[in-house]
Each structure stands twice: as structure tokens, then as C-alpha cells.
Design an enzyme around this catalytic site. Structure first.
Site, PDB file in Angstrom:
ATOM      1  CE  LYS A 126       2.532  -5.184   5.046  1.00 44.18           C
ATOM      2  NZ  LYS A 126       1.821  -5.918   3.970  1.00 44.18           N
ATOM      3  CG  ASP A 166       3.818  -4.004   1.663  1.00 48.94           C
ATOM      4  OD1 ASP A 166       2.800  -4.671   1.419  1.00 48.94           O
ATOM      5  OD2 ASP A 166       3.782  -2.768   1.777  1.00 48.94           O
TER       6      ASP A 166
HETATM    7  P1  NDP Z   1       6.371  -1.664  -4.915  1.00 49.97           P
HETATM    8  O1  NDP Z   1       7.330  -1.005  -4.015  1.00 49.97           O
HETATM    9  O2  NDP Z   1       6.849  -2.722  -5.846  1.00 49.97           O
HETATM   10  O3  NDP Z   1       5.593  -0.589  -5.780  1.00 49.97           O
HETATM   11  C1  NDP Z   1       4.856   0.415  -5.173  1.00 49.97           C
HETATM   12  C2  NDP Z   1       4.253   1.293  -6.253  1.00 49.97           C
HETATM   13  O4  NDP Z   1       3.345   2.194  -5.652  1.00 49.97           O
HETATM   14  C3  NDP Z   1       5.291   2.145  -6.961  1.00 49.97           C
HETATM   15  O5  NDP Z   1       4.877   2.410  -8.260  1.00 49.97           O
HETATM   16  C4  NDP Z   1       5.308   3.392  -6.104  1.00 49.97           C
HETATM   17  O6  NDP Z   1       5.781   4.560  -6.755  1.00 49.97           O
HETATM   18  C5  NDP Z   1       3.836   3.537  -5.782  1.00 49.97           C
HETATM   19  N1  NDP Z   1       3.699   4.242  -4.503  1.00 49.97           N
HETATM   20  C6  NDP Z   1       4.202   3.868  -3.303  1.00 49.97           C
HETATM   21  N2  NDP Z   1       3.933   4.777  -2.368  1.00 49.97           N
HETATM   22  C7  NDP Z   1       3.258   5.745  -2.991  1.00 49.97           C
HETATM   23  C8  NDP Z   1       2.686   6.964  -2.563  1.00 49.97           C
HETATM   24  N3  NDP Z   1       2.776   7.361  -1.281  1.00 49.97           N
HETATM   25  N4  NDP Z   1       2.035   7.716  -3.490  1.00 49.97           N
HETATM   26  C9  NDP Z   1       1.943   7.318  -4.786  1.00 49.97           C
HETATM   27  N5  NDP Z   1       2.465   6.181  -5.252  1.00 49.97           N
HETATM   28  C10 NDP Z   1       3.106   5.412  -4.373  1.00 49.97           C
HETATM   29  O7  NDP Z   1       5.234  -2.242  -3.955  1.00 49.97           O
HETATM   30  P2  NDP Z   1       4.138  -3.371  -4.251  1.00 49.97           P
HETATM   31  O8  NDP Z   1       3.738  -3.350  -5.675  1.00 49.97           O
HETATM   32  O9  NDP Z   1       4.635  -4.619  -3.659  1.00 49.97           O
HETATM   33  O10 NDP Z   1       2.933  -2.860  -3.345  1.00 49.97           O
HETATM   34  C11 NDP Z   1       1.880  -2.040  -3.831  1.00 49.97           C
HETATM   35  C12 NDP Z   1       0.676  -2.159  -2.941  1.00 49.97           C
HETATM   36  O11 NDP Z   1       0.235  -3.517  -2.924  1.00 49.97           O
HETATM   37  C13 NDP Z   1       0.900  -1.802  -1.461  1.00 49.97           C
HETATM   38  O12 NDP Z   1      -0.300  -1.265  -0.938  1.00 49.97           O
HETATM   39  C14 NDP Z   1       1.155  -3.152  -0.816  1.00 49.97           C
HETATM   40  O13 NDP Z   1       0.870  -3.120   0.548  1.00 49.97           O
HETATM   41  C15 NDP Z   1       0.171  -4.003  -1.586  1.00 49.97           C
HETATM   42  N6  NDP Z   1       0.413  -5.445  -1.603  1.00 49.97           N
HETATM   43  C16 NDP Z   1       1.604  -5.974  -2.006  1.00 49.97           C
HETATM   44  C17 NDP Z   1       1.771  -7.336  -2.055  1.00 49.97           C
HETATM   45  C18 NDP Z   1       3.013  -7.971  -2.567  1.00 49.97           C
HETATM   46  O14 NDP Z   1       3.049  -9.201  -2.659  1.00 49.97           O
HETATM   47  N7  NDP Z   1       4.039  -7.217  -2.946  1.00 49.97           N
HETATM   48  C19 NDP Z   1       0.710  -8.257  -1.620  1.00 49.97           C
HETATM   49  C20 NDP Z   1      -0.521  -7.600  -1.282  1.00 49.97           C
HETATM   50  C21 NDP Z   1      -0.636  -6.243  -1.257  1.00 49.97           C
HETATM   51  P3  NDP Z   1       7.226   5.153  -6.367  1.00 49.97           P
HETATM   52  O15 NDP Z   1       8.218   4.230  -7.009  1.00 49.97           O
HETATM   53  O16 NDP Z   1       7.229   6.531  -6.927  1.00 49.97           O
HETATM   54  O17 NDP Z   1       7.309   5.144  -4.873  1.00 49.97           O
HETATM   55  O1  2IT Z   2       0.144  -7.162   1.926  1.00 51.15           O
HETATM   56  C1  2IT Z   2       0.504  -8.333   1.699  1.00 51.15           C
HETATM   57  O2  2IT Z   2      -0.287  -9.275   1.735  1.00 51.15           O
HETATM   58  C2  2IT Z   2       1.911  -8.562   1.365  1.00 51.15           C
HETATM   59  N1  2IT Z   2       2.679  -7.609   1.297  1.00 51.15           N
HETATM   60  C3  2IT Z   2       2.410  -9.958   1.147  1.00 51.15           C
HETATM   61  C4  2IT Z   2       2.682 -10.640   2.459  1.00 51.15           C
HETATM   62  C5  2IT Z   2       3.357 -11.977   2.361  1.00 51.15           C
HETATM   63  O3  2IT Z   2       3.666 -12.502   3.441  1.00 51.15           O
HETATM   64  O4  2IT Z   2       3.576 -12.501   1.263  1.00 51.15           O
END
Ligand code: NDP
Ligand code: 2IT
Length: 444
Positions: A126, A166
Site C-alpha cells: 500500500k 484508493d
Molecule cells: P474515494 O476517494 O472514491 O471515496 C471515498 C469516500 O469516502 C468519499 O465519499 C469520502 O468523502 C469518504 N471519506 C473518505 N475519508 C473520509 C473520512 N475520514 N471521513 C468520512 N468520510 C470519508 O475512495 P474509494 O471509494 O476508492 O475508497 C473507499 C474505501 O474503500 C476506502 O476504505 C478504501 O481503502 C476502500 N477500498 C477501495 C478500493 C478501490 O478499488 N477503490 C478497493 C478496496 C477497498 P469526502 O469526499 O468528503 O472525502
Molecule cells: O484496498 C484495496 O484493495 C484497493 N484499494 C485496490 C488495490 C488494487 O491494487 O486494485
């Protein structure tokens, strides 16, 4: 004291000021105790747990860039290369002001077991920065990404370490990062995933994490003679994972009534309007408050508290520790039956325990959100073969991967006499493959 307890104490003592990392390690070690106890002498003699909790390498660097006012800004950059026993390091990059070494170590540690569960050959890693993309111009984001990659490019490669998105890192950022890598290394290779479709990206990668969450939810429901159709679902967050969880859950007949961001949450009793959600978040990069201004009948509430909305299923898809004990108590009291984590570690440890002890079926993020990284691994395969699969092919592979993950998690929980404890099941099933590979490769 048991070997797992000893190692937990050692982690706390040797990694001061890293509460998120301690939390992730604690959950995993508590789950693994039953496995370790059966073969303690072997694991101790090979220092398996000491090695498992220590990253193979952490790279930390300076990221200088110039903002639109001509001022020089300096951010911190990191890559945690945690474990390469089963494949090249794989895991996302997070750009958010809260990013620090503790958060990236917790995420890298979780990624080891998640990636193992996918069944694909990817190790755990990461990275990220405390850079805040919010309110920055495209030029500023590009300048930052180019500087970040100038340093990171020395440590990654298609067969070494393959970052992706992420929080705060989506298609725009991956494009700028890829362009700079190519320029510096003169290599057109699959060094990043989540790329655009015109330069090596995979169809369905954008949707994969959210779709995968709902595919595994569907398996959980089937295992409990239940179905998604007609259920009321709360989703938190409104980013990549949240949007496509809303989309797939709605397609399968559920009514999704909430989304949120870090300022507040929206409740829409008529079901979230996806076109409006995507326009606000994917096109305009706006705030979720605007949803209530555009959709009659929906209500915006400032602050936290999505859990106050009555639902059957809760999908936390925003960030770590967003769902505290008080929230889970409200969910349980209102009859919520399932929590499936779209985000990484969104539920605190006490909240997880309360859910499990109070009739809520709980699937942890390392299993539930693995569809994203699994589809990243499919993107790597396509890049290596220099071809691309159709959306239907990728979606079918993703769906099968999620079905298999559920089966592995369910089976491990049953084998150790803890049926329906998917936290234990996911940690054990993820660990089994990694420990086997570590033992086979000797002390390294
Ligand atoms: P994005 O940046 O696309 O979206 C994040 C969302 O979460 C936004 O709505 C954001 O709101 C909110 N958020 C972020 N930080 C905070 C906080 N401190 N408090 C409240 N709300 C918050 O990220 P992703 O959708 O990609 O990621 C979301 C989660 O999923 C994370 O935990 C990530 O690690 C996990 N994840 C992502 C993957 C991927 O493929 N993208 C794969 C697996 C897991 P705001 O805009 O106000 O910051
Ligand atoms: O938390 C996760 O698994 C991710 N943000 C996606 C990682 C990836 O390599 O696609």
C-alpha cells in the site's frame, strides 16, 4: 502467554504511535490463535508471526511540487511493501490529508490476506501521500502526481510492485502517474492498474469493488436462505466503492436509501438516484449535500450518523473506523441483519464484536472488498498477454472470484468450529496460503 499474544505485545511495543496498525494486527492475530496453537512449535521455530507483522520494506520520500500561486509545496510520500510471498506487491495508493505510516501499514497488512483470498498471485502492499486532492486544479494534481512518481518509479514495476487507486486516487491520478512512469523508465508496462481503457485498463475495474461487495452479499444472503430483492440498504461514502455498490444493489432489486461524504449524509426514501449521484461525484467532484438540493424528497443531515436510518443491510464504504459501537447498537436495535464492509476496516473492533454477538451477520472488508484488487490482477493478466477481455468476461470472472472467496471464508470458519464467524474465516483462509508460501521459501 500464547505466541499470538506475545507477537501482538511486540507489535505495540515496537511500533509506537501506530494505532490503526495495532488494530489490524490485533484482529488478525486473535483470529489466527486457533491455527497457530495447533502447530505452534513449527511457527515459532520459523518466526512466522514476527516476519508476518514486519513489512519487507517501507519507502518514505519527499514530494515537492508547485501550486497555482507559484508556491512550493512539500508532501510526504510512502510505499509499504509488506509481503511478497505469493506475488509482486499489490495494493492501492491513498491521497488524503490523514495519511501516515500507521494507516498505510494497516492497509498493507490487510492487503496481504485480501490478496491471498482472491486466489490470484499478488502480494500485499500500500502507499500514498498526505496530499489533499480536494479543491486542487487538474494542473496541481498533475504536478503532484509527476513528482510523486519521480521518486516512486525507482521502486515499482510490472513484476515488482503494482500500485492502483484508493481514497483520493482515481482514473485522473492513475493517468498522470502512468504517464510519468513511462517517461522516466521508458517502459510501456502494466505497472499500475485502474488505467484508462485507451491505455491498458480493464473493463469493469471501475465498478469492481462495489460490484464485488454486492456479489458476496448475495452469497451471504443465499447461505441464510434470504434474498436481496426488496431489502432496504444503507451505503456510506459516495466515492468509487460506494457508487458501484449502490448501482449493483439497486440492479439486484434492493432499495438503497443513503450515501454520505465526510461532511454529512443523504437519506432518500425513494432509492438513491444514480444519475444524480454520478454527476455530482464523478463529473462535478462536488459535495453530497448537492444531492438533496437536486432530488425532491431526499434529506441532507450534516455530520455522522447514517446508522440512524433504519435498514436491513449496512454497507460501510467510506473509510476506517467510520462505524463505532454506538452506531452498531442503533443498527442492531433497528433490526439490521447484515454488515458487509466495502471500505477497509470501517468498523471498530468493539463494534464488530457487538454486531457478531447481537445477531448481525458480519463480513469483513478483506473478503468483501477484494473484488477491486482481484480485477486489478485480471488487468495485470490482460496487460501481460497484450489483449483485453470483454466487460462480460471480466464481470463473470469477478463474480466467480467473489463466490469462491465466500466459499473459502465460510469453509475456514466451519473447519475451526466457528460457523458464520466470517472474520475468523477470512483471516484463516487468507493466512493459510501465505504461510504455506513463506514456509516453502525459507527464512526471507
Ligand atoms: P474515494 O476517494 O472514491 O471515496 C471515498 C469516500 O469516502 C468519499 O465519499 C469520502 O468523502 C469518504 N471519506 C473518505 N475519508 C473520509 C473520512 N475520514 N471521513 C468520512 N468520510 C470519508 O475512495 P474509494 O471509494 O476508492 O475508497 C473507499 C474505501 O474503500 C476506502 O476504505 C478504501 O481503502 C476502500 N477500498 C477501495 C478500493 C478501490 O478499488 N477503490 C478497493 C478496496 C477497498 P469526502 O469526499 O468528503 O472525502
Ligand atoms: O484496498 C484495496 O484493495 C484497493 N484499494 C485496490 C488495490 C488494487 O491494487 O486494485
Amino acid at each position: 502467554m500464547s505466541y499470538t499474544e506475545e507477537i501482538y505485545d511486540r507489535v505495540v511495543a515496537q511500533n509506537p504511535g501506530e494505532p490503526e496498525f495495532h488494530q489490524a494486527v490485533k484482529e488478525v492475530l486473535e483470529s489466527l490463535k486457533v491455527v497457530i496453537d495447533r502447530n505452534e512449535e513449527l511457527y515459532r521455530s520459523q518466526a512466522i508471526l514476527e516476519r508476518l507483522v514486519e513489512p519487507e520494506r517501507i519507502i518514505s520520500f519527499r514530494v515537492p511540487w508547485v501550486d497555482d500561486q507559484g508556491t512550493v509545496q512539500v508532501n510526504k510520500g510512502y510505499r509499504v511493501q509488506f509481503n511478497s510471498a505469493i506475488g509482486p506487491y499489490k495494493g492501492g495508493l491513498r491521497f488524503h490529508p490523514s495519511v501516515n505510516q500507521s494507516i498505510l501499514k494497516f492497509l498493507g497488512f490487510e492487503q496481504i490476506f485480501k490478496n491471498s483470498l482472491t486466489g490470484l498471485p499478488i502480494g500485499g502492499g500500500k502507499g500514498g501521500s498526505n496530499f489533499d486532492p480536494k479543491g486542487k486544479s487538474d494542473r496541481e494534481v498533475m504536478a503532484f502526481c509527476q513528482s510523486f512518481m519521480t521518486e516512486l518509479s525507482k521502486y515499482i514495476g510490472a513484476d515488482t510492485d503494482v500500485p492502483a487507486g484508493d481514497i483520493g486516487v482515481g482514473g485522473r491520478e492513475i493517468g498522470f502517474l502512468f504517464g510519468q512512469y513511462k517517461r522516466l523508465r521508458d517502459l510501456y508496462e502494466g505497472v499500475l492498474t485502474g488505467k484508462g481503457l485507451t491505455y491498458g485498463g480493464s473493463l469493469i475495474r471501475t465498478q469492481a469493488t462495489g460490484y464485488g461487495v454486492v456479489y458476496i452479499l448475495d452469497e451471504i444472503l443465499k447461505a441464510h436462505n434470504d434474498t436481496l430483492a426488496g431489502k432496504t440498504v444503507c451505503v456510506t461514502g459516495s466515492g468509487n466503492v460506494a457508487i458501484y455498490a449502490v448501482e449493483k444493489a439497486s440492479q439486484l432489486g434492493a432499495k438503497v436509501v443513503s450515501v454520505s461524504d465526510s461532511n454529512g449524509y443523504v437519506c432518500d426514501p425513494n432509492g438513491i438516484n444514480l444519475d444524480v449521484l454520478k454527476d455530482i461525484k464523478e463529473v462535478k467532484r462536488g459535495r453530497i449535500k448537492e444531492y438533496a438540493e437536486r432530488v425532491p424528497g431526499s434529506v441532507y443531515t450534516e455530520g455522522k450518523g447514517v446508522w440512524n436510518i433504519k435498514c436491513d443491510i449496512y454497507l460501510p464504504c467510506a473509510t476506517q473506523n467510520e462505524l463505532p459501537l454506538e452506531g452498531v447498537k442503533v443498527l442492531a436495535a433497528n433490526g439490521c441483519r447484515y454488515i458487509v464492509e466495502g471500505a477497509n476496516m470501517p468498523t471498530t473492533l468493539d463494534a464488530t464484536q457487538y454486531a457478531q454477538e447481537n445477531g448481525i451477520c458480519f463480513m469483513p472488508g478483506k473478503a468483501a472488498n477484494a473484488g477491486g484488487v482481484a480485477t486489478s490482477a485480471l488487468e495485470m493478466s490482460q496487460n501481460s498477454m497484450r489483449l483485453s477481455w470483454s466487460a462480460e468476461e471480466v464481470d463473470e470472472k469477478l463474480h466467480n472470484i467473489m463466490i469462491n472467496i465466500f466459499a473459502k471464508v465460510d469453509d475456514a470458519a466451519k473447519r475451526y468450529g466457528m460457523e458464520d464467524n466470517y472474520v475468523v474465516g477470512a483471516n484463516i483462509a487468507g493466512f493459510e496460503k501465505v504461510v504455506n508460501a513463506m514456509l516453502a521459501q525459507g527464512i526471507c
